[in-house]
Enzyme design. Sequence first.
Site, PDB file in Angstrom:
ATOM      1  N   ASP A 171      -3.758 -33.397  13.702  1.00 62.51           N
ATOM      2  CA  ASP A 171      -3.747 -34.036  15.020  1.00 62.51           C
ATOM      3  C   ASP A 171      -3.061 -35.393  15.050  1.00 62.51           C
ATOM      4  OD1 ASP A 171      -5.790 -34.940  13.390  1.00 62.51           O
ATOM      5  OD2 ASP A 171      -7.265 -35.153  14.976  1.00 62.51           O
ATOM      6  N   ARG A 227     -10.764 -46.989   9.533  1.00 61.36           N
ATOM      7  CA  ARG A 227     -12.021 -47.599   9.949  1.00 61.36           C
ATOM      8  C   ARG A 227     -12.158 -49.035   9.436  1.00 61.36           C
ATOM      9  NH1 ARG A 227     -16.596 -42.860  10.366  1.00 61.36           N
ATOM     10  NH2 ARG A 227     -15.228 -41.068  10.117  1.00 61.36           N
ATOM     11  N   GLU A 244      -9.852 -42.379   5.810  1.00 61.69           N
ATOM     12  CA  GLU A 244     -11.013 -42.889   6.538  1.00 61.69           C
ATOM     13  C   GLU A 244     -11.193 -44.386   6.331  1.00 61.69           C
ATOM     14  OE1 GLU A 244     -12.501 -41.252   8.678  1.00 61.69           O
ATOM     15  OE2 GLU A 244     -12.208 -39.138   8.208  1.00 61.69           O
TER      16      GLU A 244
END
Length: 685
Positions: free
Chosen positions: A449, A320, A316
């Site tokens: 994914d 980000r 993350e």
Amino acid sequence: MSIDVGGQLGSFRVVLFKPTFSLECSVDDYAVGYAGDMHPPSKNDFVSLNLTGSSNYNNSKQWRRQSCWRKWNQLSRLQRNLLLLTVAVMLVCGIATYPSLTEHIRGLTVVMKEEVDPDLKPVVPKVLPEPDKQNQLHLSEPPSEKPRRVFHKRGPPGLNNRLPKKGNVSETQVEEKQQPAKKQHEEEGEKTLINWRGAMIEADQATEGGTAKEAEKVDDVKQENQLYKEPEANRLEAVREAFRHAWKGYKEFAWGQDELRPVSKSYGEWFGLGLTLIDALDTMWILNLKEEFEEAKTWVATELSFNKNVDVNLFESTIRILGGLLSTYHLTGDTLFLDKAKDIGTRLMPAFNTPSKIPYSDVNIGKGTAHPPRWTSDSTVAEVTSIQLEFRELSRLTQDSRYQAAVDEVMQKVHKLEGKQDGLVPMFINTNSGQFTHLGVFTLGARADSYYEYLLKQWIQGGKKETDLLDDYLHALEGVKKNLLKKSSPSSLTFVGELSHGQFSPKMDHLVCFLPGTLALGTHHGLPAEHLELAKQLMETCYQMYAQMETGLSPEIAHFNMHQGSIRDVEVKLADRHNLLRPETVESLFYLYRFTKDRKYQDWGWEILQNFNKYTKVSTGGYTSINNVRDIAYPSPRDKMESFFLGETLKYFYLLFSDDPDLVSLDKYVFNTEAHPLPIWPTAD
């Protein structure tokens, strides 16, 4: 007839005869003394008194009242209170069950709510207020009156609003239950007409007279049809306004914090690093929001520090924070962002100090230590294989090869690992052994994914030279077609399911909607045209995941019907009905429009944006995720705006509505999985 009455002082017996009255008294000898004689009388003395009365029996109302009053006085205080309480309860119940009086009370409640001073003490609303007034033109009749067509993106494991101004209703449930009162207000010509979402429509905008309501409906339809065909400039401005509104809430209630909680007007912390602000930097630059960008830049320069004793998630914080800083540096050329990117990138490197070189999931950026989650020594495959774009670019910019070397080694190990099925990878990998775990379960949803996404994008980023990455990508697509691709009933929608130990499940995460865009991107860079055809089919499915919901917003997870005779293609379990403002469908719409120029993809995106405004926009600033996309009456706000709503969703909306192919050209940039554009390396690199 006789009545015997006993008491502390003695006993009385009254004998009633028709012609006369007879009263006999027996007085306790210890209760009465005589004035001239101090000796008590003997026990059981009797006094007999005969009264001569009328010859007629007196049964008048006055006599009965006196008799009842005498009996009432003879009751104890407790008995009297119990009787009075019983009567009071019966009266209250009678009032409460009287329908017309109840409706009157409810009507008064609505009036009182509307006339409350907005400066009173804040309260927590049960439902988010509607978009501010300038967006009212996008709102048609309440969804309950308007028929619909039939036909882990990431995030952390998942205080009071002021009272609305006069003319607004802040609670959906109150509005739904108060329809009689609302109807009465309309008939009486109230100045403000209230719809369920809390938007205000001024009465003087409607047609006068008895046809006002019908005229209002016609106007709403005309407005919606007109707006559905808005020119590019208006749609782009609508996205800019949505960003400003979200930024307003973040700036006022969560400035410098990780996430906005728009309903409670507070914030949530994850890492304490200003995630939303950093995630939104390049979005503000692309949307040409100069004022907002400058104030965010000032915060980065003066307040952002990574020297904190805090655990962060490697994946993350890479996509980000590191991705956001690198992207902003490339768009602006300001070395402030590159310096900050180098700082956080270096602090994340301890995650790779594992026996297998498969990185741990968590890093303490202050102490320089790393560890797996407390409950397992596994990392998810998506996490360890979706940090490559960012670390590779950091090495290229700093000329420090250790960043790229660390992430390349991960890809090389995964490339050789056993446990795949037709190119599909399991969801977990052990940081000690470096082997796949939980074998036999395959999905393109959460935990796997972006592995497939980054196979293609690394190949593009590196100048299409790394053939192992392309081979793994193409092999995986064949595995998807062979094992996971099915058709729904009754509309034959193409969807991607899951495989668990040989058993197929028609379950499709919203996260899987990244795939149409990835397929289209591959075609743009020279892969077979059939990939684009599959992308179009899957894009239709992802759109239907929105269109077939009552709110027009997709659930987190959908299950597709495969049985002949099914009424609808998409079913949603109660626990899967939330919407987190995710970007994947809008992302794919952007790619499909950019490569095909088919305006239906823009129109689909416009529908989705309007529904975000209807059901997730909070009037005081920000947008909130919701719990139930199947309930237009009360979608139930979750009071959380993920950073990716500004970093991805609104950015992709803007790019989708733009007809400028040079606005972040896909021949020059490749987006990371958090929508931060990074440059495609020159072929000489």
